[in-house]
Design an enzyme around this catalytic site. Sequence first.
Site, short mmCIF file in Angstrom:
data_model
loop_
_atom_site.label_atom_id
_atom_site.label_comp_id
_atom_site.label_asym_id
_atom_site.label_seq_id
_atom_site.Cartn_x
_atom_site.Cartn_y
_atom_site.Cartn_z
N ASP A 58 10.98 11.18 126.69
CA ASP A 58 10.25 10.25 127.18
C ASP A 58 8.69 11.22 127.19
O ASP A 58 8.37 11.81 128.02
CB ASP A 58 9.96 9.59 128.51
CG ASP A 58 8.93 8.76 128.19
OD1 ASP A 58 7.81 8.57 127.76
OD2 ASP A 58 9.13 7.27 128.99
N SER A 81 6.34 1.52 132.85
CA SER A 81 5.42 1.81 132.49
C SER A 81 5.00 1.79 133.45
O SER A 81 5.35 2.02 134.69
CB SER A 81 5.30 2.33 130.69
OG SER A 81 3.84 2.79 131.17
N HIS A 103 9.30 6.75 125.04
CA HIS A 103 8.73 5.77 126.14
C HIS A 103 9.13 4.46 125.97
O HIS A 103 9.45 2.98 127.13
CB HIS A 103 7.14 5.64 126.49
CG HIS A 103 6.76 5.11 127.63
ND1 HIS A 103 7.12 5.72 128.50
CD2 HIS A 103 5.61 4.24 127.26
CE1 HIS A 103 6.45 4.90 129.47
NE2 HIS A 103 5.23 3.82 129.33
#
Length: 718
Positions: free
Chosen positions: A663, A588, A695
């Site tokens: 995602d 991320s 995600h």
Amino acid sequence: MTKINVLLASLIMATLSTPLSAQDKLFTLEDLNFGGTNYHNMQPKNMWLTWWGDQLIQTDVEACYTIDVKTGKKTTLFTLDEINKWAESDDLKYVRHLMNATFPYPDKPVVQVGNRKAVIYVDFKQKKVVWQDSISEQTANDWNAASKATAYVANNQLFVVDAKGQKHQLSTDGSREIVYGQSVHRNEFGIEKGTFWSPSGQRLAFYRMDQSMVTDYPQVDVFPRSASYEPDKYPMAGMTSHQVTVGVYDLQTDKTIYLKAGDPTDRYFTNIAWSPDSKTIYMFELNRAQNDCRLVSYDAVTGEKLAELYQETSDKYVEPLNPILFLPWDGNFFIRQSQEDGYNHLYLHNSKGDKIRQLTTGPWVVLEVLGFNKKQKTVIIKANKEHPLQHRLYSVNMKGEIKQLDIADGVHNGMLSPSGNLLVDRFSTPTRSRVIDVIDISQKNPRHTNLLEADDPWRGYQQPIFECGSIKAADGVTDLYYRMVKPSDFNPKKKYPTVIYVYGGPHANNIQASWHWASRSWETYMAQKGYIIFILDNRGSQYRGRDFEQATFHQLGQIEMLDQMKGVDYLRTLPYIDMSRLGVHGWSYGGYMTISLMTNYPDVFKVGVAGGPVIDWKWYEVMYGERYMGTPESNPDGYAKTTLLAKAKDLKGKLQIITGYNDNTVVPQHCLSFLDACIKAGTQPDFFAYPGEEHNMRGHASVHLHERITQYFEDYLK
């Protein structure tokens, strides 16, 4: 030495390890990863606890037990078989375990349990069901103990079922574009749900979000024979955002009004709270630039605006994360949390909004308000007052006098009884995997009773060496804390390939004084394979105060890289680090940092694995992206400086990019656009996607993911 460094030094000395014998077992990812088949056996022993008034209850699969808080002695309260007998359960109604049992009324012998058909309330003294609902398996269930009414969402519409089972439909136009009773603003600003009962249980405040004007991101379900289009509303930085209003439903009149807050365009409404008498609603209102925050009150009957009680502005941003809390012994006063003096602290106000005093102060952060002790008139908090890496428990009176409640260094989490007299203290230290105490706060000198001291669940395995220390940030002043994980047979005369694990963004940090210094299990797996893992919390991460986190404002990734490179400079001083075999990995924001470091310092990092990476902040969501970067129009230089598209040409080492194909947080546009830039630049990253995953990889897919990450370093770094 400063007090902070003395504390850190003492904790480090407690965790120095020696290599274990060669016959000790080796870990697998099935042991270490949360999706693994043996993961649950490798976790520290635990107890599931809840409060029934000031009576501590242990909930288990087959029974619930009372626990004597003075002695720790357990006594069976009732069993699962008894609950099912009293509930006259058949196969469809059978309650399968008591792990989630709760006791909603401190003064009544009633337990809440659930089965496939309903939530039921059993009087375990009278041995019978006293109430049950019939709307389980819906989304956003929100039950109120005072009125026994339940708010829920079904088929996009918001409903309330009252205590008598009568259904009230609050909306008729709910859809994918008109969303009722659910979390809004993409879960920013501390928002976790969309319905808010008044203390009386007779009124329900709820969110209504109109996102019809928001652009769809074209997600696709690839599993049907003909892949199907599953668009997701995703407002990107600088683009049109959704509009939120707040409704109030009255059970007694069966009518709904909306708060008259004005035009909702480019505004955020958050942290909804009720007055103790259920007549007034309070919420924080934030402009789109997020630099002007106001606490506003409204009449819950008419929706009229009553007063603006407080305003906080900033040349960067204000981020309200917690609703106000009224004192349970005097509803004319409330507590507000804010970073206005540089650290998150508590402020006492009267109901008119006048600031009475600041209750906590100092270069440390109030992490959580656990509740109140009504008799002592104190607020119970968790804070990192003793050291940035420690989370400790305290009581604070209304004069601002603070008293520490726990008795051990480490990371503590508390669960307060309804009266505030008793506190369950769960904590760990770098060398203690889990400890559970009960603290009797009602005593002048709080009494501690130990309920659990968990053994090391990794005993018998080759455990790595976990170390913690500090270096100076790139500003030469600020302390940054790191964790280092070394192989169990570490030899300082050898040279080791080293991987830097990085996150680096706001609202997260990696280093805490908990078990193994909060090490991720994958680090143990890598150390077992002969790597050293190094983790540094740079400026921009959380729990260090406003200025520490806001140092990255309008230039995400830049200050963070400078601090991470100070970590690299430190590694260069260690004779056992092989600087020719330096890797980096993150997910991320950490994926963004991984590619940033790989392309800005191509001669330093040989291998990188970037998971779910942000590539260009103009493709990230409005709330988060604009808080830290502004809009592409207001901060063009910042967006130009921080995009990784222009850095594709600078990629030199081996880079693997991994994403969830679906995602909906960092949408696939990021990865795919970077791949396109690499194609045009002639650079060669590797790419892997997980179909159907969002995600973060769920379940056993996470085991596959971490094996893939590991293998990439095995192939190209070792």
